[in-house]
Design an enzyme around this catalytic site. Structure first.
Site, PDB file in Angstrom:
ATOM      1  N   LYS A 207      68.379  43.034  61.643  1.00  0.00           N
ATOM      2  CA  LYS A 207      69.247  43.004  60.460  1.00  0.00           C
ATOM      3  C   LYS A 207      70.360  41.977  60.633  1.00  0.00           C
ATOM      4  O   LYS A 207      70.674  41.205  59.706  1.00  0.00           O
ATOM      5  CB  LYS A 207      69.843  44.394  60.209  1.00  0.00           C
ATOM      6  CG  LYS A 207      70.916  44.446  59.113  1.00  0.00           C
ATOM      7  CD  LYS A 207      70.360  44.017  57.761  1.00  0.00           C
ATOM      8  CE  LYS A 207      71.459  43.895  56.715  1.00  0.00           C
ATOM      9  NZ  LYS A 207      72.048  45.167  56.314  1.00  0.00           N
ATOM     10  N   CYS A 261      77.904  42.056  53.661  1.00  0.00           N
ATOM     11  CA  CYS A 261      76.863  41.785  54.660  1.00  0.00           C
ATOM     12  C   CYS A 261      77.047  40.438  55.349  1.00  0.00           C
ATOM     13  O   CYS A 261      77.412  40.378  56.520  1.00  0.00           O
ATOM     14  CB  CYS A 261      75.480  41.847  54.007  1.00  0.00           C
ATOM     15  SG  CYS A 261      74.966  43.502  53.520  1.00  0.00           S
TER      16      CYS A 261
END
Length: 427
Positions: A207, A261
């Site tokens: 991720k 993010c």
């Protein structure tokens, strides 16, 4: 634990009902699970019950209503016993003394502690929150019970969350194979993409690698933009042509990188090692872009000999067509202008809240000297001639700085506007 391994998961407790938790809880409920959605904010719980939440996401309200009407979803402020627990809480970055940042795990740890009284042997705990490597194992150690723990990081794009929850591939990393397999059984109920199984450390790193790759690519584009400003080249034209090469894919430059993010996750790698110098440099370059834009604005205002200028900002959100203002470059640009005592009015057709006051289009442009486009909302792309003419009448000076290359420049120029495009040294 044999008897628990054979137990089918029927009841799931989702902790955190934000941008990821609420769609995930609703999706699970609509696919037959008994779901308890938990958020510590009583105000938020009531908003969700009333369908009055502040998340601008296509299809979410319909999905939520379906989940609630089916009686499969109940939202509360406290957890309760369940077969599985999914943690979807924020992991912001906090500043360090050396100027870097690191992951703030306090929300995750609070969530874990909140479910401890309700966890039974054989339960499954899934962490969806983005976390540094080795965190899933630490959480397993904290729980200190014979349970299964996995990391299944969210990989969705705001504005397309429901579509991507279903269609995107997922990665699930368990502290052991059984943990990953149990989590897979849950997610395959609605995920149509492939589900890849690995260990928890690898899932955590995957991720972070995904978002770091994009951050570095954007940093490269931003550096190209600065160079092109200096040497007299239009970076947008250059990138478009360079991307014709089959093995080149340069992203677009802009006023910085925001959101929960890409602007955060690379720091979670940096905090784990001294070998992430390139990653840190890219992150710092993107963080400095709002100040580069601020200097552009000041320079153009000086070129027009404008004294005591007023600036209008188009766009408060961190990206186009969403209401999310977290880590928005717009705030940093406005902060920098405020330090120079330049007043700013902000217009955003999507944002619900912002650190600075939001104005209507009409109010934001009255007696303004410069419009700065910082977000690529569709509304900004589609201004018609008549609308541009009306905007023109309310301005004191007709200067536009387009950092996203989204305006119809010909239309604006015909209305008498001077346009400065980020990364266009050829103008």
């Amino acid at each position: 634990m044999d008897k628990h391994e054979k137990q089918k998961i029927k009841k799931i407790c989702v902790i955190g009902l934000g941008y990821i938790g609420l769609p995930t809880a609703s999706m699970l409920a609509n696919h037959g699970y008994e779901v308890i959605g938990v958020d510590i904010s009583e105000k938020r719980v009531n908003e969700i019950k009333n369908g009055d939440f502040k998340i601008e996401e296509p299809g979410l309200l319909t999905l939520l209503k379906g989940a609630i009407n089916s009686k499969n979803l109940n939202v509360k402020t406290k957890a309760e016993k369940a077969d599985a627990f999914i943690i979807c809480v924020p992991t912001p970055a906090i500043g360090c003394d050396d100027g870097s940042k690191k992951c703030d795990l306090s929300y995750v740890l609070d969530a874990v502690n909140s479910i401890l009284p309700y966890i039974d042997e054989g339960n499954l705990i899934v962490i969806e929150s983005t976390i540094p490597p080795e965190t899933t194992q630490k959480i397993y150690d904290i729980i200190d019970k014979k349970v299964y723990v996995a990391h299944c990081p969210e990989r969705v794009l705001p504005g397309k969350i429901l579509k991507e929850l279903v269609e995107n591939d997922r990665i699930i990393g368990g502290i052991n194979k059984k943990s990953a397999e149990m989590a897979k059984e849950i997610y395959k109920s609605f995920v149509e993409g492939k589900i890849y199984i690995t260990d928890s450390n690898t899932a955590e790193m995957v991720k972070l690698m995904e978002n770091t790759y994009r951050d570095i690519n954007i940093a490269l584009a931003n550096e190209f933009a600065k160079i092109c400003d200096e040497i007299g080249v239009n970076v947008w034209d250059a990138i478009k042509i360079a991307n014709k090469h089959p093995r080149v894919n340069i992203l677009n430059p802009g006023p910085g990188v925001g959101g929960h993010c890409i602007s955060i996750d690379p720091w979670f790698i940096v905090e784990k090692t001294n070998n992430a110098k390139f990653i840190r440099s890219a992150r710092e370059l993107n963080d400095k872009m709002p100040y580069y834009v601020c200097n552009m604005i000041i320079s153009e205002l000086k070129n027009l000999n404008i004294e005591k200028p007023k600036v209008t900002v188009f766009g408060a959100t961190y990206k186009g067509n969403v209401e999310d203002t977290r880590e928005s470059p717009s705030k940093k640009v406005i902060d920098a202008l405020a330090e120079k005592n330049i007043p700013v009015s902000t217009y955003d057709p999507h944002a619900n809240s912002f650190e600075y006051e939001l104005h209507s289009l009409e109010d934001s442009i009255v007696n303004s000297d410069c419009i700065v486009v910082l977000t690529d909302h569709n509304e900004f792309k589609s201004f018609k001639k008549e609308e541009i003419d009306e905007i023109s009448k309310k301005l004191k000076n007709k200067l536009i700085i387009d950092t996203k290359n989204i305006l119809n420049h010909n239309l604006w120029k015909k209305a008498g506007f001077k346009i400065k495009l980020l990364g266009n040294g050829a103008w």
